[in-house]
Design a protein around this motif. Structure first.
Motif, mmCIF file in Angstrom:
data_model
loop_
_atom_site.group_PDB
_atom_site.id
_atom_site.type_symbol
_atom_site.label_atom_id
_atom_site.label_comp_id
_atom_site.label_asym_id
_atom_site.label_seq_id
_atom_site.Cartn_x
_atom_site.Cartn_y
_atom_site.Cartn_z
ATOM 1 N N ALA A 106 -40.666 -37.644 -14.315
ATOM 2 C CA ALA A 106 -41.225 -38.893 -14.837
ATOM 3 C C ALA A 106 -40.355 -40.100 -14.524
ATOM 4 C CB ALA A 106 -41.413 -38.780 -16.348
ATOM 5 N N ARG A 107 -41.017 -41.225 -14.304
ATOM 6 C CA ARG A 107 -40.340 -42.520 -14.192
ATOM 7 C C ARG A 107 -40.296 -43.209 -15.549
ATOM 8 N NH1 ARG A 107 -42.889 -46.352 -11.475
ATOM 9 N NH2 ARG A 107 -44.882 -45.306 -11.542
ATOM 10 N N THR A 108 -41.130 -42.753 -16.478
ATOM 11 C CA THR A 108 -41.193 -43.325 -17.810
ATOM 12 C C THR A 108 -40.051 -42.768 -18.649
ATOM 13 O OG1 THR A 108 -43.601 -43.345 -17.631
ATOM 14 C CG2 THR A 108 -42.668 -43.650 -19.838
ATOM 15 N N GLU A 109 -39.199 -43.639 -19.167
ATOM 16 C CA GLU A 109 -38.136 -43.237 -20.101
ATOM 17 C C GLU A 109 -38.617 -43.496 -21.516
ATOM 18 O OE1 GLU A 109 -34.925 -41.955 -20.218
ATOM 19 O OE2 GLU A 109 -35.168 -41.381 -18.132
ATOM 20 N N GLY A 110 -38.044 -42.797 -22.477
ATOM 21 C CA GLY A 110 -38.424 -42.992 -23.874
ATOM 22 C C GLY A 110 -39.675 -42.213 -24.213
ATOM 23 N N VAL A 111 -40.515 -42.789 -25.043
ATOM 24 C CA VAL A 111 -41.708 -42.098 -25.537
ATOM 25 C C VAL A 111 -42.709 -41.869 -24.410
ATOM 26 C CG1 VAL A 111 -43.652 -42.199 -27.151
ATOM 27 C CG2 VAL A 111 -41.419 -43.099 -27.842
ATOM 28 N N VAL A 112 -43.098 -40.603 -24.229
ATOM 29 C CA VAL A 112 -44.110 -40.247 -23.236
ATOM 30 C C VAL A 112 -45.329 -39.605 -23.888
ATOM 31 C CG1 VAL A 112 -42.474 -40.020 -21.333
ATOM 32 C CG2 VAL A 112 -43.042 -38.005 -22.719
ATOM 33 N N GLY A 113 -45.263 -39.406 -25.215
ATOM 34 C CA GLY A 113 -46.398 -38.818 -25.903
ATOM 35 C C GLY A 113 -46.076 -38.477 -27.340
ATOM 36 N N GLN A 114 -47.029 -37.801 -27.957
ATOM 37 C CA GLN A 114 -46.853 -37.362 -29.338
ATOM 38 C C GLN A 114 -47.748 -36.167 -29.607
ATOM 39 O OE1 GLN A 114 -47.892 -40.766 -31.700
ATOM 40 N NE2 GLN A 114 -50.074 -40.380 -31.562
ATOM 41 N N VAL A 115 -47.335 -35.366 -30.592
ATOM 42 C CA VAL A 115 -48.091 -34.215 -31.050
ATOM 43 C C VAL A 115 -48.149 -34.322 -32.570
ATOM 44 C CG1 VAL A 115 -48.157 -31.696 -31.203
ATOM 45 C CG2 VAL A 115 -47.293 -32.792 -29.121
ATOM 46 N N ARG A 116 -49.361 -34.127 -33.120
ATOM 47 C CA ARG A 116 -49.527 -34.262 -34.567
ATOM 48 C C ARG A 116 -50.500 -33.203 -35.069
ATOM 49 N NH1 ARG A 116 -53.535 -36.387 -37.421
ATOM 50 N NH2 ARG A 116 -54.478 -37.325 -35.577
ATOM 51 N N PHE A 117 -50.054 -32.442 -36.081
ATOM 52 C CA PHE A 117 -50.978 -31.541 -36.756
ATOM 53 C C PHE A 117 -52.098 -32.402 -37.322
ATOM 54 C CE2 PHE A 117 -52.287 -29.151 -40.624
ATOM 55 C CZ PHE A 117 -52.849 -28.072 -39.973
ATOM 56 N N HIS A 118 -53.340 -32.010 -37.105
ATOM 57 C CA HIS A 118 -54.468 -32.899 -37.407
ATOM 58 C C HIS A 118 -54.537 -33.359 -38.860
ATOM 59 C CE1 HIS A 118 -56.644 -29.404 -39.001
ATOM 60 N NE2 HIS A 118 -57.516 -30.250 -39.495
ATOM 61 N N GLU A 119 -53.915 -32.644 -39.799
ATOM 62 C CA GLU A 119 -53.947 -33.058 -41.197
ATOM 63 C C GLU A 119 -52.730 -33.892 -41.604
ATOM 64 O OE1 GLU A 119 -54.496 -29.494 -43.471
ATOM 65 O OE2 GLU A 119 -56.575 -29.268 -42.838
ATOM 66 N N ASP A 120 -51.733 -34.007 -40.710
ATOM 67 C CA ASP A 120 -50.529 -34.785 -41.014
ATOM 68 C C ASP A 120 -50.728 -36.257 -40.689
ATOM 69 O OD1 ASP A 120 -49.234 -32.506 -41.812
ATOM 70 O OD2 ASP A 120 -48.030 -32.301 -39.990
ATOM 71 N N GLU A 121 -49.964 -37.088 -41.361
ATOM 72 C CA GLU A 121 -50.020 -38.527 -41.098
ATOM 73 C C GLU A 121 -49.081 -38.944 -39.976
ATOM 74 O OE1 GLU A 121 -49.223 -40.607 -44.714
ATOM 75 O OE2 GLU A 121 -51.070 -39.953 -45.661
#
Length: 142
Positions: A106-121
């Motif tokens: 990747a050329r993108t540094e830092g945040v490249v995504g996120q994962v969240r349990f569907h019931e979590d905020e």
């Protein structure tokens, strides 16, 4: 209770990303079949052998709201990837493996995504730290 996770990715890949990584990514986006995919090796859930296209969902997301999507575009100076999917917990190790390979190129540094349990905020952020995938859980404010 459902074990569905919301997955969001947005990153740019270097122009030097190997063809094998791009082919793997295209398979996961549903754009091409796995090279070793044969009809008799595909089960009822669309899995080719041990491979499951992780980023191939399109249309309304059933549990996380919004739309599932995935797009890889060639740019002048590399590749741009954006994906939003809902995945079952059992596929998270495969997702980690894919994202680790992508972050390495990747050329993108830092945040490249996120994962969240569907019931979590609050999600767990996926970060690129010098070509290494780092997970950073966020804690919601009280």
């Amino acid at each position: 209770m459902s074990d569905v996770y919301a997955v969001d990715l947005a990153l740019d890949l270097a122009p030097s990303v190997p063809t094998a990584v791009l082919d793997d990514l295209r398979f996961h986006l549903g754009a091409q079949e796995a090279e070793n995919d044969v009809d008799e090796d595909t089960d009822a859930e669309g899995r080719a052998g041990d491979l499951t296209p992780l980023l191939s969902g399109r249309g309304p997301a059933r549990r996380i709201g919004g739309v599932q999507t995935g797009e890889l575009l060639r740019e002048e100076d590399g590749w741009a990837l954006t994906a939003r999917q809902e995945l079952h917990a059992e596929l998270l190790p495969e997702l980690d493996s894919l994202v680790e390979r992508l972050v390495y190129h990747a050329r993108t540094e830092g945040v490249v995504g996120q994962v969240r349990f569907h019931e979590d905020e609050a999600p767990e952020l996926l970060l690129n730290r010098g070509g290494t995938l780092v997970r950073m859980p966020l804690v919601p404010r009280p």
